[in-house]
Design an enzyme around this catalytic site. Sequence first.
Site, short mmCIF file in Angstrom:
data_model
loop_
_atom_site.label_atom_id
_atom_site.label_comp_id
_atom_site.label_asym_id
_atom_site.label_seq_id
_atom_site.Cartn_x
_atom_site.Cartn_y
_atom_site.Cartn_z
N ALA A 117 1.93 1.59 0.77
CA ALA A 117 0.61 1.26 0.24
C ALA A 117 0.65 -0.13 -0.38
O ALA A 117 1.68 -0.56 -0.91
CB ALA A 117 0.22 2.28 -0.80
N GLY A 135 4.33 4.75 2.31
CA GLY A 135 3.35 5.11 3.35
C GLY A 135 3.82 4.73 4.75
O GLY A 135 3.44 5.37 5.74
N GLU A 138 5.88 7.45 5.85
CA GLU A 138 4.98 8.60 6.09
C GLU A 138 4.28 8.46 7.45
O GLU A 138 4.10 9.44 8.17
CB GLU A 138 3.96 8.70 4.95
N GLU A 176 8.26 5.47 -3.96
CA GLU A 176 7.12 5.61 -4.87
C GLU A 176 7.55 5.89 -6.30
O GLU A 176 6.91 5.45 -7.26
CB GLU A 176 6.18 6.74 -4.40
N1 CAA Z 1 2.27 -3.88 -1.23
C1 CAA Z 1 1.82 -5.15 -1.38
N2 CAA Z 1 2.57 -6.23 -1.12
C2 CAA Z 1 3.83 -6.02 -0.69
C3 CAA Z 1 4.36 -4.75 -0.52
C4 CAA Z 1 3.53 -3.64 -0.81
N3 CAA Z 1 3.91 -2.37 -0.62
N4 CAA Z 1 5.65 -4.86 -0.11
C5 CAA Z 1 5.89 -6.17 -0.03
N5 CAA Z 1 4.80 -6.89 -0.39
C6 CAA Z 1 4.65 -8.33 -0.43
C7 CAA Z 1 5.45 -8.94 -1.57
O1 CAA Z 1 4.71 -8.86 -2.78
C8 CAA Z 1 5.62 -10.35 -1.08
O2 CAA Z 1 4.41 -11.04 -1.27
P1 CAA Z 1 4.41 -12.53 -1.96
O3 CAA Z 1 5.18 -13.37 -0.96
O4 CAA Z 1 2.96 -12.87 -2.04
O5 CAA Z 1 5.12 -12.38 -3.25
C9 CAA Z 1 5.80 -10.18 0.42
O6 CAA Z 1 5.23 -8.90 0.74
C10 CAA Z 1 7.23 -10.17 0.86
O7 CAA Z 1 7.92 -9.18 0.12
P2 CAA Z 1 9.27 -9.46 -0.69
O8 CAA Z 1 9.34 -10.90 -1.12
O9 CAA Z 1 9.40 -8.44 -1.78
O10 CAA Z 1 10.35 -9.21 0.45
P3 CAA Z 1 11.85 -8.73 0.28
O11 CAA Z 1 12.47 -8.84 1.63
O12 CAA Z 1 12.51 -9.41 -0.85
O13 CAA Z 1 11.74 -7.17 -0.13
C11 CAA Z 1 10.95 -4.91 0.08
C12 CAA Z 1 11.23 -6.25 0.78
C13 CAA Z 1 12.26 -4.25 -0.36
C14 CAA Z 1 10.27 -4.01 1.11
C15 CAA Z 1 10.05 -5.13 -1.16
O14 CAA Z 1 8.96 -5.94 -0.78
C16 CAA Z 1 9.49 -3.85 -1.75
O15 CAA Z 1 10.20 -3.15 -2.45
N6 CAA Z 1 8.20 -3.56 -1.48
C17 CAA Z 1 7.53 -2.42 -2.02
C18 CAA Z 1 7.86 -1.13 -1.27
C19 CAA Z 1 7.22 0.06 -1.93
O16 CAA Z 1 7.42 0.33 -3.10
N7 CAA Z 1 6.44 0.86 -1.14
C20 CAA Z 1 5.79 2.05 -1.61
C21 CAA Z 1 4.35 1.77 -1.94
S1 CAA Z 1 3.51 3.17 -2.65
C22 CAA Z 1 3.10 4.14 -1.32
O17 CAA Z 1 3.38 3.82 -0.19
C23 CAA Z 1 2.36 5.42 -1.65
C24 CAA Z 1 2.05 6.29 -0.49
O18 CAA Z 1 2.51 7.41 -0.40
C25 CAA Z 1 1.15 5.87 0.57
#
Ligand code: CAA
Length: 257
Positions: A63, A108, A111, A131
């Site tokens: 998400a 997600g 998922e 999450e």
């Molecule tokens: N939402 C919004 N933006 C996201 C994102 C997310 N889930 N994941 C990554 N991005 C964005 C980052 O903010 C970044 O944007 P900026 O360049 O503007 O800062 C860009 O994508 C690149 O990401 P990273 O610089 O963080 O890349 P990385 O290679 O260093 O790390 C990663 C990759 C480990 C996937 C890290 O981005 C991360 O941990 N992301 C979040 C993953 C997460 O927590 N997902 C669960 C969301 S909740 C959910 O999904 C609920 C559900 O059940 C549906």
Amino acid sequence: MAAVEYREEDGVLWVKFNRPEALNAINKDFVKGLREVVDYARNNKTVRVIVLTGEGKAFCAGADIKMFSESSHFVARSTIEELGKVLEEMEDLEVPVIAAINGFALGGGCEIAMACDIIIASERASFGQPEINLGIIPGAGGTQRLARIVGWKKAMELCLTGERISAEEAYRLGLVNKVVEHDKLMDEAKKMAEVIKSKSPYAVMLVKQAVNRGFKMGLRDGIMYERDLFALSFSSPDAEEGIKAFVEKRKADFRRE
Ligand code: CAA
């Protein structure tokens, strides 16, 4: 540019998640796009297989966390609820869905992958339900499908720790059908799509229904359900053709409509 792009070619609906700047994170437009894909596949009988993949280094990083922080509580929650409903509809489609996981499949994104019928992963792919790190829990079927796929205790561990696992580990757990070299991912997805396309579309639909719906039933009910679907398959024109072709030592010519 649309968050989800799709095009039909020779019976395969190629779908690409296309928000690489946000690692294909799921927002309202994304869910709307995925719903459009499901509706398209349902309404166009020329589609025989769907392949989902992501642009850039992620399949989908879950998400959109910025949407969580910037939108109202209602919008964020209803977007994830809507995603959950679309995934159930995708599972119920008559045609199989192959996930070609090119990179991160988190939250997600994991998922979505789990709601697909076959998961092919690049060696660069990784999976997880992070999450818990945000103080929330999976909201589009993650806790439920993961436990049914990898088992109760491993699902508990993954959802409690938020740990990310490699494609190889996902394969070992039975979450992924196969792991392939990154550059061969789409070729492998195409190969799998071609194999499925060569089968009887009617039998493919019945297999998908038997496995997916049966999986949600108790064993006894599932076996009864399979028996009914077997009877349907057995009296179909494709069964007549498939069995005749075997006896005549030729390739079966299944109905295409
Ligand atoms: N939402 C919004 N933006 C996201 C994102 C997310 N889930 N994941 C990554 N991005 C964005 C980052 O903010 C970044 O944007 P900026 O360049 O503007 O800062 C860009 O994508 C690149 O990401 P990273 O610089 O963080 O890349 P990385 O290679 O260093 O790390 C990663 C990759 C480990 C996937 C890290 O981005 C991360 O941990 N992301 C979040 C993953 C997460 O927590 N997902 C669960 C969301 S909740 C959910 O999904 C609920 C559900 O059940 C549906």
